[in-house]
Design an enzyme around this catalytic site. Sequence first.
Site, mmCIF file in Angstrom:
data_model
loop_
_atom_site.group_PDB
_atom_site.id
_atom_site.type_symbol
_atom_site.label_atom_id
_atom_site.label_comp_id
_atom_site.label_asym_id
_atom_site.label_seq_id
_atom_site.Cartn_x
_atom_site.Cartn_y
_atom_site.Cartn_z
ATOM 1 N N ASP A 212 0.879 -1.164 0.000
ATOM 2 C CA ASP A 212 0.000 0.000 0.000
ATOM 3 C C ASP A 212 0.919 1.217 0.000
ATOM 4 O O ASP A 212 1.795 1.330 0.849
ATOM 5 C CB ASP A 212 -0.875 -0.031 1.252
ATOM 6 C CG ASP A 212 -1.784 1.180 1.349
ATOM 7 O OD1 ASP A 212 -1.955 1.863 0.328
ATOM 8 O OD2 ASP A 212 -2.311 1.437 2.435
ATOM 9 N N GLU B 41 -5.603 3.247 -1.415
ATOM 10 C CA GLU B 41 -5.379 2.949 0.002
ATOM 11 C C GLU B 41 -6.687 2.826 0.763
ATOM 12 O O GLU B 41 -6.906 1.871 1.524
ATOM 13 C CB GLU B 41 -4.510 4.045 0.630
ATOM 14 C CG GLU B 41 -4.220 3.804 2.097
ATOM 15 C CD GLU B 41 -3.127 4.704 2.623
ATOM 16 O OE1 GLU B 41 -2.489 4.325 3.606
ATOM 17 O OE2 GLU B 41 -2.894 5.784 2.037
ATOM 18 N N GLU B 42 -7.590 3.792 0.550
ATOM 19 C CA GLU B 42 -8.847 3.771 1.285
ATOM 20 C C GLU B 42 -9.691 2.540 0.932
ATOM 21 O O GLU B 42 -10.311 1.928 1.814
ATOM 22 C CB GLU B 42 -9.648 5.038 0.986
ATOM 23 C CG GLU B 42 -9.044 6.309 1.566
ATOM 24 C CD GLU B 42 -8.006 6.948 0.679
ATOM 25 O OE1 GLU B 42 -7.411 7.967 1.065
ATOM 26 O OE2 GLU B 42 -7.764 6.414 -0.425
#
Length: 335
Positions: free
Chosen positions: A127, A145-146
């Site tokens: 990530d 990432e989210e």
Amino acid sequence: PIPLLKQKMNHSITMSQAQTASLLANAFFCTFPRRNAKMKSEYSSYPDINFNRLFEGRSPRKPEKLKTLFCYFRRVTEKKPTGLITFTRQCLQEFPDWERSQKKMSRLHVTYEGTIESNGHGMLQVDFANRFVGGGVTGAGLVQEEIRFLINPELIVSRLITEVLDHNECLIITGTEQYSEYTGYAETYRWARSHEDDTPRFGILAYCGFSRPGVPLHHLSAVATGNWGCGAFGGDSRLKALIQILAASEAGRDVVYFTFGDAELMRDIYSMHTFLIEKGQTVGDVYRLLLRYYNEECRCCSTPRPEVKLYPFIYSTVESYGDSTDDERGLSFDD
């Protein structure tokens, strides 16, 4: 009190999936004190953990994010998870001498099909966005990432315990489970369905760089990665791919690179990697090429991107030294 992974620490925290679920339930109900302060406070160097921002405003992203989280809460209340999750903060004290590195390029598999989470099983899954782990997962953010933190919500607990990462630090997370599947990206993101994760409960994701000091090379898995910092951060995908290949090569790892549907980028990265291998370029050679490109094309550039692109520059420069001796080539790259 819950232990914290503070800066400059080499430390691990292990908790059960059930404990993680309890902490996430508290985050949902916004019960963690002194974690919403905007001004300087004792937790201002930590990410948000309470979910209050998910309940604010009218962004169409937030209902889809909440659907994804509700799927997780439904699953863990229907059947209590029994695994363990470990969060390890790693602070690297020594870095390679990139310019003098003689290591060869690692093997590379690059594809425009699939995703890191779906096709990177058994690998170190990277990530690569925000120094505050999880980025905007508890707000409006909804990119690489989210999304990963939403479909593996146990990752969100890292925001409770992990102080902002410095340039020489990484967070390694093992044991989390994927609970949801999705479609789209950013504004088109939609929760799709529940996901049954049959991956063994170890090593599913690492939020980290590639180096694992003290681990024998034959125990290091390949790196599953992609376009690092090339979305909201506007990075150059071809440059970032090359940087990651160099880092993985120095760390002794092979690379599986996902271009997320970009077939042209896939072909460019593959061709460049093949060219560097055929020309016998080492990590140090390529690093010096990047420095030269910066000094000659980027440093005094008045436009957002230089007129001469990186990959054509590398092709031209390496070909121009095709008949030079190693010593002459080294001197030229150090100019």
